[in-house]
Every structure is written in structure tokens, then in C-alpha cells.
Design a protein around this motif. Structure first.
Motif, PDB file in Angstrom:
ATOM      1  N   CYS A 126      -0.609  -0.220   7.213  1.00 36.86           N
ATOM      2  CA  CYS A 126      -1.581  -0.091   6.123  1.00 36.86           C
ATOM      3  C   CYS A 126      -2.330  -1.373   5.773  1.00 36.86           C
ATOM      4  O   CYS A 126      -3.522  -1.338   5.536  1.00 36.86           O
ATOM      5  CB  CYS A 126      -0.896   0.369   4.841  1.00 36.86           C
ATOM      6  N   THR A 127      -1.625  -2.482   5.680  1.00 35.32           N
ATOM      7  CA  THR A 127      -2.205  -3.645   5.010  1.00 35.32           C
ATOM      8  C   THR A 127      -2.905  -4.642   5.919  1.00 35.32           C
ATOM      9  O   THR A 127      -3.650  -5.488   5.436  1.00 35.32           O
ATOM     10  CB  THR A 127      -1.130  -4.453   4.262  1.00 35.32           C
ATOM     11  N   GLY A 128      -2.615  -4.619   7.205  1.00 33.17           N
ATOM     12  CA  GLY A 128      -3.174  -5.675   8.040  1.00 33.17           C
ATOM     13  C   GLY A 128      -2.506  -7.016   7.788  1.00 33.17           C
ATOM     14  O   GLY A 128      -2.951  -8.042   8.282  1.00 33.17           O
ATOM     15  N   GLN A 134      -7.906  -2.045   1.988  1.00 33.46           N
ATOM     16  CA  GLN A 134      -8.359  -1.033   2.936  1.00 33.46           C
ATOM     17  C   GLN A 134      -9.120  -1.669   4.086  1.00 33.46           C
ATOM     18  O   GLN A 134      -9.001  -1.258   5.240  1.00 33.46           O
ATOM     19  CB  GLN A 134      -9.263  -0.010   2.241  1.00 33.46           C
ATOM     20  N   ILE A 138      -2.011   8.387  -0.344  1.00 31.10           N
ATOM     21  CA  ILE A 138      -1.293   8.236   0.916  1.00 31.10           C
ATOM     22  C   ILE A 138      -0.975   6.771   1.174  1.00 31.10           C
ATOM     23  O   ILE A 138      -0.606   6.379   2.270  1.00 31.10           O
ATOM     24  CB  ILE A 138      -2.101   8.827   2.090  1.00 31.10           C
ATOM     25  N   GLY A 139      -1.131   5.970   0.118  1.00 31.85           N
ATOM     26  CA  GLY A 139      -0.855   4.544   0.239  1.00 31.85           C
ATOM     27  C   GLY A 139      -2.102   3.720  -0.013  1.00 31.85           C
ATOM     28  O   GLY A 139      -2.021   2.522  -0.202  1.00 31.85           O
ATOM     29  N   LEU A 157       4.309   4.450   9.515  1.00 28.86           N
ATOM     30  CA  LEU A 157       5.693   3.989   9.554  1.00 28.86           C
ATOM     31  C   LEU A 157       6.662   5.074   9.092  1.00 28.86           C
ATOM     32  O   LEU A 157       7.815   5.109   9.515  1.00 28.86           O
ATOM     33  CB  LEU A 157       5.866   2.704   8.734  1.00 28.86           C
ATOM     34  N   THR A 180      -2.725   6.843  18.601  1.00 33.14           N
ATOM     35  CA  THR A 180      -1.993   7.676  17.665  1.00 33.14           C
ATOM     36  C   THR A 180      -1.742   6.937  16.361  1.00 33.14           C
ATOM     37  O   THR A 180      -1.840   5.717  16.298  1.00 33.14           O
ATOM     38  CB  THR A 180      -0.683   8.210  18.304  1.00 33.14           C
ATOM     39  N   HIS A 181      -1.458   7.665  15.309  1.00 34.88           N
ATOM     40  CA  HIS A 181      -1.503   7.128  13.951  1.00 34.88           C
ATOM     41  C   HIS A 181      -0.477   6.039  13.673  1.00 34.88           C
ATOM     42  O   HIS A 181      -0.770   5.073  12.985  1.00 34.88           O
ATOM     43  CB  HIS A 181      -1.309   8.247  12.914  1.00 34.88           C
ATOM     44  N   CYS A 182       0.749   6.271  14.183  1.00 32.96           N
ATOM     45  CA  CYS A 182       1.814   5.288  13.951  1.00 32.96           C
ATOM     46  C   CYS A 182       2.089   5.013  12.478  1.00 32.96           C
ATOM     47  O   CYS A 182       2.323   3.860  12.087  1.00 32.96           O
ATOM     48  CB  CYS A 182       1.512   3.955  14.647  1.00 32.96           C
ATOM     49  N   GLY A 237      -6.601  -3.498   6.364  1.00 30.47           N
ATOM     50  CA  GLY A 237      -5.818  -2.533   7.134  1.00 30.47           C
ATOM     51  C   GLY A 237      -6.657  -1.823   8.188  1.00 30.47           C
ATOM     52  O   GLY A 237      -6.222  -1.624   9.321  1.00 30.47           O
ATOM     53  N   PHE A 296      -3.589   8.548   7.402  1.00 32.38           N
ATOM     54  CA  PHE A 296      -4.509   8.276   8.515  1.00 32.38           C
ATOM     55  C   PHE A 296      -4.925   9.531   9.271  1.00 32.38           C
ATOM     56  O   PHE A 296      -5.363   9.452  10.404  1.00 32.38           O
ATOM     57  CB  PHE A 296      -3.885   7.271   9.505  1.00 32.38           C
ATOM     58  N   GLN A 332       0.859  -1.186   0.000  1.00 35.73           N
ATOM     59  CA  GLN A 332       0.000   0.000   0.000  1.00 35.73           C
ATOM     60  C   GLN A 332       0.894   1.234   0.000  1.00 35.73           C
ATOM     61  O   GLN A 332       1.298   1.676  -1.057  1.00 35.73           O
ATOM     62  CB  GLN A 332      -0.998  -0.035   1.156  1.00 35.73           C
ATOM     63  N   CYS A 333       1.271   1.760   1.135  1.00 35.81           N
ATOM     64  CA  CYS A 333       2.110   2.958   1.077  1.00 35.81           C
ATOM     65  C   CYS A 333       3.530   2.611   0.651  1.00 35.81           C
ATOM     66  O   CYS A 333       4.243   3.449   0.132  1.00 35.81           O
ATOM     67  CB  CYS A 333       2.096   3.721   2.395  1.00 35.81           C
ATOM     68  N   PHE A 345       6.149   1.869   2.491  1.00 34.47           N
ATOM     69  CA  PHE A 345       7.276   2.233   3.348  1.00 34.47           C
ATOM     70  C   PHE A 345       7.880   1.005   4.022  1.00 34.47           C
ATOM     71  O   PHE A 345       9.083   0.907   4.209  1.00 34.47           O
ATOM     72  CB  PHE A 345       6.813   3.248   4.402  1.00 34.47           C
ATOM     73  N   MET A 393      -7.912  11.347  13.095  1.00 37.51           N
ATOM     74  CA  MET A 393      -7.282  10.073  12.821  1.00 37.51           C
ATOM     75  C   MET A 393      -8.383   9.179  12.305  1.00 37.51           C
ATOM     76  O   MET A 393      -9.487   9.181  12.867  1.00 37.51           O
ATOM     77  CB  MET A 393      -6.634   9.453  14.056  1.00 37.51           C
ATOM     78  N   MET A 447      -6.295  -1.949  12.280  1.00 33.94           N
ATOM     79  CA  MET A 447      -6.176  -0.747  13.108  1.00 33.94           C
ATOM     80  C   MET A 447      -7.216  -0.795  14.227  1.00 33.94           C
ATOM     81  O   MET A 447      -6.963  -0.418  15.365  1.00 33.94           O
ATOM     82  CB  MET A 447      -6.432   0.469  12.234  1.00 33.94           C
ATOM     83  N   MET A 452       4.524   8.546  -0.031  1.00 32.39           N
ATOM     84  CA  MET A 452       4.192   8.888   1.354  1.00 32.39           C
ATOM     85  C   MET A 452       3.870   7.629   2.143  1.00 32.39           C
ATOM     86  O   MET A 452       3.124   6.781   1.658  1.00 32.39           O
ATOM     87  CB  MET A 452       2.975   9.793   1.312  1.00 32.39           C
ATOM     88  N   GLY A 453       4.432   7.552   3.335  1.00 29.97           N
ATOM     89  CA  GLY A 453       4.272   6.332   4.137  1.00 29.97           C
ATOM     90  C   GLY A 453       3.091   6.342   5.074  1.00 29.97           C
ATOM     91  O   GLY A 453       3.255   6.183   6.285  1.00 29.97           O
ATOM     92  N   GLY A 454       1.893   6.508   4.525  1.00 29.16           N
ATOM     93  CA  GLY A 454       0.695   6.471   5.357  1.00 29.16           C
ATOM     94  C   GLY A 454       0.249   7.854   5.775  1.00 29.16           C
ATOM     95  O   GLY A 454       1.059   8.762   5.916  1.00 29.16           O
TER      96      GLY A 454
END
Lengths: 287, 160, 762
Positions: B137-139, C652, C473-474, C188, C184-186, C655, C241, B99-100, B102, C353, C659, C237-239
Motif C-alpha cells: 500500500c504505502t510504497g 496513495q 480498503i486501506g 498482503l 497480480t495484486h499481491c 503506493g 486493488f 494504510q491498510c 496489515f 487490478m 506498484m 481489510m488488507g488491501g
């Protein structure tokens, strides 16, 4: 959060390493795998040592081999991954093998060393209870000679060991458990599966017969006091007795009273009792 | 005091002039412009800096560059050969495991280390092998799927 | 052979190869010649007046190129809309949380910058501080912002019907209070910004922003520049959220230092900074009172939300409004009263968030509904179906459900997870729970537009460029939008080059938040693609002497409809236009501003045109001795309208669910007098691969009349039902409901103990 400046020294023998510590006493930090030392230096400066003495260049320091005279000899650069791969560890020291196999995360297992985990002396040191349960010894060297220290006496408190600034651990010597023995390694984490330990129990029971009569037992714990410890009261309780569910529970409850946790105390006592009981019974089943 | 290091990265010997406290991550990213390994936390908690050294997955942020000399370092940039993606890279793309992106270089290298040592992992073993690579992102579902798909592909037609 | 359609297919991410080879450049991978390193000095105190800032010693350190503090700024506040703008790029007279930005340094390297930081002398006058909304609202509590009384910076009151009457008419009334944790978003990727000023003073900022145009506007405003003097570019961009919806110290200080030094300046937050000094999810205490008939029909709800806003508003005052629609958009009932309070505290700032204030309220509502079902002896799936909002409904607050897959989601997920055969039959310590959720596809409340726009440019060789202001954003928006273009033009998505998120080049777009991209940017992109197609067909028609209506685009060419013989290649049409005597490039343009009807004065109407629904089932195993919870499986049915890219939708969902899992069981910033005690991935645990069970996703596709090909946004929705589904499964397993997140082993054991003391059999 970068590393502070230091000079990197790379000795080619333990003797050379020891003389470096003599020359730079108090200003040098010894590094094995680096997974604790480098984090400490990044986060807190770790005393801002002028020198880091890396042991990676010393040949033969990463070996793991079984010496029939004394037991398993684990060099200070032997990683957890190496221990987990070693047949002799799996077959003859399964308690140690299990702890190494599941230690932390793969990347840490391939870098971190058992000796390093002991020397870091975290109260939560996952791999130390097996050393206590197996009554391992630590061979400490310096320019003035060497000494053998019981693993149990090696850690003195949180992040404090008996090592003098001029001393280095050369290897661990782990005597082979008796033929008729059972073992268990239990670990509960704080939150997620990949997390610090909330409590660790390592049990080695030597049985005197096939009916689970305990000859001698060693119950070692971590993350429940200021340093890894043995639950001696519980050990005495089970000695000479036949291990069954009731005895296991009684011993576990006693162990839970012997600990001295600094945080989440009530839950740690509960978890200690739970893990000790579970490990005693599992050790019994492996008789 | 700076010293010259010769690092073997992706099969090539690279020479850098650097100080002893520089980590392999810093040297890869800042001296060698290999930015595939990421700085997610710099203290060894997240796995985004995972590289392979002599085939083993290690955290570049907790490896001194000076201690990486004489060892074979593989970064994500070294995985594709002759313009062809490594099966893991291809699988990650095909299965939606990116996904992202990173965490992707680190996860892929951890997965590669797993398959190189254990070509037929169970799902649990895959999850364990990437347990040190955090992803927000991905779970992880499609990551695990992608790794297992490569394992199956490697093993179809095999005798063992 | 007809190639697969570009839409409705599992197209792999178009930028996937760049990401898996390490070629994708994220902001911290970029460097410019002469680049300096910036570092920020933060307040160590939760509340204090700044008496003086002395930067002279710091400036003298060799290698330091600039040191700035509040007095080097224009002191212009920024924020969302007028009454709520309360934040400065660098503090001027007060600091209000541990981490508040006070000064910044640009130096030749990190060590030098950190050394200089230590030499900045700040004199503080400590002020009394407050750390909870309850404490902060007390009369006599220290005032954090001069213009806000009782520290309540936002309040919402939404009545609909007569809630007291509703309770009187109910057979049963349930009252509960729920609490969410400090989440918090965390992401990466840590927060980062690289700013460079050119000789004309024009500023370019590369950063991991979700909203490039917003960043441009706020940077221009706070730096006193005209909009045209600022360019914002989002690299990979690494996420997101929600973490990068507003400019923060990192962006402002990098820009300020770049202007001051005339050199590029990069600031990267270290992970501890991200954890302790950047934004958080808004923690909420949710009081919920529900009146219900004995057959399970919901009658009335009164909800009161108390939110810890942290030291500044951010989007907090808007976030607290979300609960009202989360409650009224999912289950039907007749009477409603919603109150919410956003309270300043000397904690880090709470802001958007994923979920935007919906998560805590959904947790409360669906948890309580399970208690209602249990106490009325009703089936948890049936009670939800009975009250479920349906297509065609207009809710209590005026939201119009033009497509609604809620009932189908509930039925599908219950069936696929064997909910009914498992419920009550799993054995001791095991449980299964269900919950649902709803979310918007974009949100237009305060301003009259919620727009996106796009250009579709056809190049001389027939290749296509899509210019969109959307920030990927991913989540894969780049690919989804390319799929829409490809479908219109009869090419494959891989042939579309997407140029995105550059305020100089791409047309205006509000950005990525409120799950708006697929729906709103999707419609804009569709309009642009259709415009390009129209232009193309006109040119082709002229060349072919045919009626444009009789032509279509497919397989990279122009065809007469109903024939299989290609009349012209795509590029031939483009060339014909471009190199004709008129020399016209084919350039489609489109925009979309959903025609919603929300009236902010009365808070009624639809803020979005489409709502996405979902239902999830969690199966858990609780160790009754230790309280540890293992989530055995998670099933998620997701209504996404039409799935333009089913694989991306699943991603999505997976993920979002993960979360939610983290928030349900593990995540919590431990705060002590404004200080974050666990600012690291080692101490704040997000799920690892070993914590996530099998997640099965079931897509439900009720076509939305307004969405592009019927698609709806689903970026945030999947995260909503997870906490209550897991909580309800635990409730099923242990017979006691736990109402505060995260659900820790200690809370479970305490609940079990209390149940035992009350003499209720497990």
C-alpha cells in the motif's frame, strides 16, 4: 500450508542428538534455525519425518570463537546475526562477515545459521562460497565418532550433502587467511534487492607481494551450478601472476565458462564473469 | 502428542496445551488470541508475522512454539505501555505510514528492533531493516519517514 | 485560537491506532463458536469436462461436516451484466483453468479438511487447451464457453473521425506494439471469508470485500436467497486493488458450507492459492499507430488491444474499453480508432487490478510519444504540453474536463526534478524520463447510477456517527469522509465515528473501485452532513428564536454568524430535538449519483464528472554490462482537485508509484500451459523497501466544480505514468526502447546488442 505432524525432540548434548538419530534413523530431521527445514516441511512435506530433532537446547552449540590452533570455530547453532556481530569475524574473516551481514533479510539472519545454510545445500546457498574460498572444514559427528569434511566436498548436488542420516554437523572450522590476502564478496539478485541470488562470487586471494602478485587464489561461486563450486580453471590462470584489469577479465571469462547453470544460463554466464572480475579487482585493492 | 508450553509473551507467562508442530504464529493467533501478528504467506516470505524474541526480529510462522519457551516474546500488542503508544506506533499514525495496516505490526516490530540496536540509523539502514517486511500500500516512503522521525526524536539533546 | 480546519489538513488515519496496536480485526482474526475450517478442491487441469465427482469417502472422514460440489449448487451464473455472466461458484460440467473450483469441504480443523479434500474423487475428460489470445482466436481452437465463438467474449470498436485521413494528413506515422506482463495484486492479506447461517437461514458473511452490496447481491443470487436473507460485513481489510471486486470461490463456498452445516465456516486462501487461482491484471498486447505533424502536434491514433481474458469474463470485457478513454483523455488529437478484443484462454481469470485496463495502454502511449519526440527532435516535456488536454476541453469521445491540472503537473514535475538540466547530461548509462496519465473519479457506463449514500447520525451527547456503505480498503476513506462530516458540523474528525460497509446497517453504496470514493461517496457524505446540519440549525434557531440562516456550526457549538460567543453546544441542540415533545432524532441523509452523460450505445460522453491527472519523472541508472536497472528517484506531480487530506493523497501516490515500479521492472507471473510457476512472494517479487527510491510528491490542486470541496479521486491514477516514465528513462539511458514489461536485464542487454549490430552509436 501447515506443518505436518511430528514429535519434537530436544537433545541436551550432541551425543544425545546422535543417539536420537541412531534410534530413529531415516525418520528424523535435524533442525537448527528452522528457516529452511520448516519451509520445506510446509511446502513439500519434506519426507514427512516422524521426529524433528531441534538443536536449540544444546548449550555451547551457538558459539563463535577464534582458536589460534585451527581458526574460527562456528557452532552449528550460530546465527548469521551472531556472526555479523562478532568482532573477530569482522576483523579476521571479513569475507565471511560480509556474507553473514547481508544474508537474506533481518528476520532470517536472526534465525538462520551458517551451518544450516550449508546443510540445506541449495545450489544458491549464499553463505557457502565464502566457506569454499576460505577452505573451511566441517566437523561431522555421529554416535560412532567424528570426521572432518572439506566444505567443498560437503555438498554433493541440489539439496544433497555427504551427511549420513545418523550424522550431525557440530561446527565449522575456518582457517585464518594469510596476512597478505585480499577478499571480496559479490552477489547479484534475480530481480529485486531482497531476492534470491542469481549468482554469488566469493574470492580470497593470497598475495606474495605488495604488487598484487597472486600466490594462491580461491574463487568460489554459487547459484551457477547444481552446487556451490570453485572456479579452478580461473584460479590456476591467476596463480603466480600480477593481478590487473586484463588478468581479472580473462580469469572472469574463464570462470564463466566453467559454470553449469540450469536456467537463465546465458545471463548467468554474463553475470558470473561480471562478478568474478569485480571481486578479483576488489580483492586486489584490499591487499 | 500435545504438551504443555509456558510462553512468556509481552511480559506475561501464558500456558498453552499444544502439539509440537504448531508454529508460534498459530499459537499466538489461535490459542492466545493475539491476532496482531498476521498470516500473510505462512512460509516466511512476507514478514507480516514478525515478532520480537529476546529483542530480535523473527518470523513467527517459521518458529516452532515449542522452541519459543524460555524466551521473551514481544508482539505488537505488547508495545504500548500503560495505555501509551510506543513512539514508533505514534509516529506511524502521525506520518501516514499506515494504510491498510496489515503489514504494520510486523514493520513496527522490525523498526523497533533496529532502533533498539542502532538508535541513529541512516535511511539505507532503515530500509534494510524493514527489507523483510513487504508492503503493497504505502510504497514505504512514510514508513521510513516515521522511523527516522523517532530516531531523531530519540537523539535530540543527546551528547553523542 | 481557531482549530485547524478539518479539511485540507494532514489528519492521521482515524483507525491508525487500532492498526498499530494490533487491535484492528481483519477477517481471519475473527472466530465464532463452533467455527469450521473450509478448504477448496481445485482443478489440476486447464480444460476438462467433469464426468463425475464422488465425495462419499471424503464425507466419511471423522471431523468432516460437509462436502459440496457443483451438484449441490443451483448452477446459477454470476458476473457483471447479462451477456458476460459466465461463472459459477463451483464448476458443474467443465473446468476451464488450473485452479477452477470443483468442490469444497468444511471440517473441524485444517488437517481434517485437507485430508478429506484428497479423498474427493473427480473424473475428468481432458480437453485441448489454449494459453494465449492468438492461439485461442484461431479457427478450430477449442471452444471454452459454448455461447462464445472464437473465444472472443468481448469486443469494442470505437471510431471517431476518420483515422485514415488523419494518417494521410500527418507528416510522420509511428507504429509500435507493446506488451504488459502477468501482474497480480499481491495484497498482503490473503482472500478470506467467514460465513455463518442462523436458525432462520439468514446468512452473514464477513470478508475482505471492496463491494459489500455487490457481494450481497451475488451471494444471494447464486445461493437462491432473497437479498434480505444475506448480510455482508467488511472488517478491516488488507488491501483491495481490485482483487476483491467479485465474489470468488472463497466467498461462495464459505456461504454454501455454512448453510449446509448450520455452523460458521471460514475459508482462507493460502498464499499459493492467491497467486495461482485468484484474479490477475489483464495482460495486453497494445498495437498503437500514431500520426503526428512535424511540430509534434498529434493528429490521429489507431489502437488495437488484444487481451488475455483467462477462463472467465470477470470484468474483462469492460476493462478492455478503458484504453479508448485513456488515449483520448490525456492528449488531444483529431481522429481515432479503437479496437479491443477480450479473448478467453485456459489461464487464470483476468479481471480488475488498479488501473482497470488503463495501465498497459498508458505505457504504450507515453512510451511511443517519447520515441516520437526523439525522432522529431522535440523536447519530451514540450511535446506533452503542446498536446495536453486543458480545462474546458471536450474530448474526441465526449469527456468533459471541468478541471484539469495536466499542464501544471508536467511543468511542476519537470521543474522540481531538474528534468531539463539533467536530460542529456547525466552521463553514460543514466537517463531521465517523463510520462503523464489520467484517470476517472468513478465510472458510470452500463447502468444508470453510480451512487453512494450516507447517513449522519447525531447522538445525544453531540457525538456524530457516519454510516457509509463505502469500503475502506486501506486507502483511508474512513478518515477522509469523517473529515468532510467534521467540517460541516464544526467538530474535529476524531469525534466522528465511522460505521462502514455493513449491508444491514449502512446505506447502499456501490463500493470502492474506479477511484470513486472521495468524489462520489464524498459528495453523498457531504449531502448527509449538510442535511444533518440543516436539521440541527432549525432546532437551534427555534430555541434561540433566530433565523436558521443566521446561525453556523463551529467548535462543537452553534454560533450566530459573525459572533464569537457560543450560543449553544452541539449536544444541546441534539437534546432539544430528541427530548422535545416531538422526539425527533437528528439524522442527516444524503446520496449522490453523478449526472454524467455517457451513452453506452455510441460510447461517447462522460462516464465520470471529474478526471484526475498526473505526471511523473523517473531517473535511472542502467548497468550497461549487466543490464540491471536502478531507479534513482521518482517525482510525481498529482492533480487531486482539492486535497481533503494531503497526507492520504501522498500515501496513495507513493503506493501507486511503487506498484508501477514493480510492474515496470520486476513483476510477472511465469506461466506454462496454464500453470503458475512462481506462486509465492519468494518467486514473484514486489518491491521491498530496498527497491524503492526517494519518491517526491507534488500536489496540484485545480478545484473541481463537482467534487466535494473540489476534490477528485486519485486511488488509481498514480500508478499509470510510472511504467512509461521508467521505460522512458531507460530509453534515455540506453538509446533503445523496450516495449514489453517487465523490463528485465536480459531485455536491456538484448536491445543493446541489437543496437550495436545495427551500427547505431550509443
Amino acid at each position: 500450508m501447515r506443518l505436518p505432524r511430528f514429535e519434537y525432540l530436544r537433545p541436551h548434548s550432541l551425543e544425545e542428538a546422535c543417539s536420537m538419530l541412531d534410534e530413529h534413523t531415516g525418520q528424523a530431521k535435524v533442525m537448527a534455525g528452522g528457516t529452511d527445514v520448516l519451509v520445506e516441511l510446509k511446502k513439500r512435506g519434506g519426507g514427512k519425518p516422524r521426529y524433528v530433532v531441534g538443536l536449540r537446547g544444546i548449550p555451547g552449540l551457538d558459539t563463535v570463537h577464534f582458536d589460534p590452533q585451527v581458526g574460527l570455530r562456528v557452532g552449528s547453532m550460530a546465527t548469521f546475526a551472531k556472526l555479523a556481530r562478532a568482532d573477530v569475524v569482522r576483523k579476521r574473516f571479513p569475507l565471511l562477515w560480509e556474507a553473514a551481514r547481508i544474508f537474506s533479510r533481518p528476520q532470517i539472519r536472526h534465525a538462520g545459521t551458517l551451518v544450516g545454510n550449508l546443510c540445506n545445500a541449495s545450489p544458491a546457498a549464499d553463505a557457502v562460497p565464502p566457506l569454499l574460498a576460505l577452505q573451511a572444514k566441517v566437523r561431522v559427528v555421529s554416535a560412532r565418532g567424528e570426521r572432518l569434511v572439506e566444505a567443498e566436498s560437503f555438498c554433493e548436488g541440489p539439496f544433497q550433502t555427504v551427511l549420513a542420516p545418523t550424522e550431525i554437523v557440530a561446527e565449522l572450522i575456518v582457517p585464518a587467511p594469510s596476512e597478505r590476502s585480499g577478499w571480496s564478496y559479490q552477489r547479484a539478485t534475480k530481480r529485486t534487492a531482497e531476492d534470491e541470488a542469481l549468482a554469488v562470487a566469493a574470492v580470497c586471494l593470497e598475495f606474495s607481494d605488495g604488487n598484487c602478485t597472486v600466490g594462491k587464489g580461491r574463487i568460489a561461486l554459487a547459484s551457477v551450478a547444481s552446487k556451490p563450486m570453485r572456479a579452478r580453471g580461473a584460479e590456476v590462470l591467476i596463480q603466480g601472476k600480477q593481478l590487473d584489469e586484463d588478468l581479472a577479465r580473462e580469469a572472469a571469462d574463464l570462470a564463466a565458462r566453467e559454470i553449469n547453470p540450469r536456467s537463465r544460463a546465458e545471463y548467468r554466464r554474463l553475470m558470473t564473469a561480471y562478478l568474478v572480475k569485480k571481486s578479483l579487482l576488489e580483492a586486489g585493492s584490499r591487499n | 502428542m500435545k504438551r504443555i508450553l509456558e510462553l512468556t509473551v509481552n511480559g506475561e507467562v501464558r500456558t498453552v496445551l499444544t502439539e509440537p508442530q504448531r508454529t508460534l504464529l498459530e499459537v499466538l493467533r489461535e490459542e492466545l488470541e493475539l491476532t496482531g501478528a498476521k498470516e500473510g504467506c505462512n512460509v516466511g516470505d512476507c514478514g507480516t508475522c514478525t515478532v520480537l524474541i529476546d529483542g530480535e526480529p523473527l518470523l513467527a510462522c517459521l518458529t516452532l512454539a515449542v522452541e519459543a519457551e524460555g524466551r521473551e516474546i514481544t508482539t505488537i500488542e505488547g508495545l504500548a505501555q500503560n495505555g501509551r503508544l510506543h513512539p514508533l506506533q505514534q509516529a506511524f499514525v502521525d506520518h501516514g505510514a499506515v494504510q491498510c495496516g496489515f503489514c504494520s505490526p510486523g514493520v513496527i516490530l522490525s523498526a523497533k528492533a533496529l532502533l533498539d540496536a542502532n538508535p541513529r540509523p541512516t535511511e539505507e539502514e532503515v530500509r534494510e531493516a524493514i527489507g523483510g517486511n513487504l508492503c503493497r500500500c504505502t510504497g514505504y516512503t512514510k514508513i521510513v519517514e516515521a522511523v527516522l522521525s523517532v530516531s531523531h526524536a530519540l537523539n535530540t539533546g543527546g551528547t553523542k | 485560537m481557531t482549530p485547524p480546519s478539518a479539511i485540507g489538513s494532514r489528519v492521521p488515519a482515524l483507525d491508525g491506532v487500532a492498526k498499530v496496536t494490533g487491535a484492528a480485526k481483519f477477517t481471519n482474526d475473527l472466530s465464532l463458536p463452533g467455527m469450521l475450517v473450509g478448504k477448496i478442491l481445485r482443478s489440476p487441469h486447464p480444460h476438462a469436462r467433469i464426468l463425475s465427482v464422488d465425495t462419499t469417502q471424503a464425507s466419511r472422514v471423522a471431523g468432516v461436516r460437509a462436502v459440496v460440489s457443483g451438484k449441490d449448487t443451483l448452477g446459477i451464473k454470476y458476473g457483471t451484466i447479462d451477456p458476460f455472466m459466465d461463472e459459477l461458484g463451483l464448476a458443474v460440467d467443465k473446468v476451464r483453468y488450473i485452479g477452477d473450483e470443483v468442490a469444497a469441504v468444511a471440517a473441524v480443523d485444517e488437517d481434517t479438511a485437507l485430508e478429506a479434500l484428497k479423498l474427493i474423487r473427480v473424473e475428468y475428460e481432458l480437453l485441448p487447451a489454449v494459453f494465449s489470445p492468438e492461439e485461442s482466436m484461431q479457427p478450430g481452437a477449442p471452444r471454452l464457453h459454448d455461447h462464445v465463438e472464437n473465444n472472443i467474449s468481448g469486443r469494442i470498436l470505437i471510431p471517431a473521425g476518420d483515422v485514415e485521413k488523419g494518417f494521410r494528413e500527418s507528416d510522420h506515422v509511428f507504429e509500435d506494439t507493446f506488451r504488459s506482463g502477468w501482474i497480480t495484486h499481491c495484497n498482503l492479506e490473503p482472500h478470506v471469508a467467514l460465513a455463518a447461517s442462523d436458525l432462520s437461514g439468514r446468512l452473514t458473511v464477513w470478508c475482505n470485500t471492496q463491494v459489500p452490496f455487490r457481494f450481497r447481491a451475488d451471494l444471494a443470487k447464486t445461493l437462491g436467497l432473497s437479498l434480505g436473507m444475506v448480510r455482508v460485513i467488511k472488517p478491516f481489510m488488507g488491501g483491495g486493488f481490485g482483487a476483491r471486486w467479485e465474489i470468488l470461490g472463497v466467498d461462495f463456498c464459505a456461504a454454501l458450507l455454512a448453510r449446509k452445516t448450520g455452523k460458521p465456516v471460514k475459508i482462507v486462501y493460502d498464499r499459493e492459492e492467491v497467486f495461482s487461482a485468484s484474479r490477475r491484471k489483464v495482460p495486453m498486447t497494445v498495437y498503437l499507430k500514431t500520426g503526428v505533424r512535424k511540430d509534434g502536434t498529434l493528429v490521429a491514433k489507431h489502437c488495437r488491444v488484444l487481451a488475455d481474458g483467462g477462463a472467465y469474463n470477470g470484468l474483462g470485457p469492460q476493462i478492455i474499453a478503458s484504453g479508448a478513454t485513456q488515449l483520448t483523455n490525456l492528449y488531444r488529437f483529431e481522429h481515432f480508432r479503437y479496437e479491443a478484443y477480450h479473448v478467453y484462454t485456459n489461464n487464470p481469470v483476468t479481471s480488475p487490478m488498479r488501473g482497470f485496463g488503463n495501465t498497459a495502454v498508458r505505457f504504450a502511449d507515453d512510451s511511443q510519444l517519447d520515441r516520437i519526440a526523439r525522432e522529431l527532435n522535440l523536447d519530451p516535456v514540450e511535446i506533452r504540453l503542446k498536446n495536453a488536454v486543458q480545462q474546458g476541453d471536450v474530448t474526441l469521445l465526449g469527456a468533459k474536463m471541468k478541471s484539469c491540472g495536466l499542464s501544471e503537473c508536467l511543468e511542476v514535475v519537470a521543474r522540481e526534478t531538474d528534468f531539463h538540466s539533467k536530460r542529456g547530461n547525466l552521463g553514460r548509462g543514466r537517463g531521465i524520463g517523463i510520462a503523464a496519465g489520467v484517470y476517472v473519479s468513478g465510472s458510470k457506463i452500463w447502468v444508470p447510477h453510480d451512487s453512494s449514500s450516507a447517513f449522519v447520525k447525531l447522538n445525544e451527547d453531540g457525538s456524530v456517527s457516519l454510516l457509509t456503505g463505502t469500503a475502506d480498503i486501506g486507502q483511508g476513506s474512513t478518515t477522509v469522509l469523517a473529515q468532510l462530516v467534521a467540517h460541516e458540523l464544526g467538530i474535529s474528525p476524531q469525534e466522528v465515528t465511522v460505521i462502514a460497509a455493513d449491508t444491514d446497517v449502512t446505506p447502499f453504496d456501490l463500493g470502492t473501485y474506479a477511484s470513486r470514493v472521495t468524489f462520489i461517496a464524498g459528495n453523498a457524505v457531504l449531502a448527509a452532513a449538510r442535511d444533518a446540519k440543516r436539521q440541527l440549525l432549525e432546532v437551534a434557531a427555534e430555541k434561540m428564536k433566530a433565523d436558521p440562516e443566521s446561525l453556523e456550526l463551529r467548535d462543537h457549538g452553534v454560533f450566530l454568524k459573525g459572533t464569537t460567543e457560543q450560543a449553544m453546544l452541539l449536544e444541546e441542540a441534539v437534546v432539544a430535538a430528541l427530548f422535545s415533545s416531538q422526539g425527533i432524532p437528528i439524522m442527516g441523509r444524503g446520496s449522490y449519483n453523478p449526472p454524467t452523460d455517457y451513452d453506452p450505445q455510441v460510447r461517447k460522453g462522460s462516464r465520470t464528472l471529474a478526471y484526475a491527472f498526473g505526471a511523473q519523472v523517473a531517473e535511472v541508472e542502467v548497468n550497461l554490462e549487466t543490464g540491471q536497472v536502478k531507479v534513482l528517484s521518482l517525482g510525481a506531480a498529482q492533480d487531486c482537485g482539492f486535497a481533503i487530506n494531503p497526507m492520504a493523497v501522498e500515501g496513495q501516490v507513493e503506493g501507486g508509484v511503487t506498484m508501477g515500479l514493480g510492474q515496470a521492472l520486476y513483476e510477472d507471473c511465469l506461466m506454462e500451459e496454464g500453470k503458475t510457476l512462481n506462486p509465492s512472494f519468494a518467486e514473484y517479487k514486489i518491491p521491498s523497501a530496498r527497491d524503492v527510491p526517494e519518491i517526491r510528491t507534488y500536489l496540484v490542486e485545480p478545484i473541481d466544480p463537482e467534487g466535494p470541496y473540489g476534490a477528485k479521486g486519485i486511488g488509481e491514477m498514480p500508478q499509470l505514468p510510472t511504467c512509461p516514465a521508467i521505460a522512458n528513462a531507460i530509453y534515455d539511458a540506453i538509446g533503445v526502447q523496450i516495449k514489453s514489461l517487465p523490463i528485465t536485464p536480459e531485455k536491456i542487454l538484448a536491445a543493446l546488442k541489437e543496437k550495436e549490430l545495427q551500427g547505431v552509436s550509443p
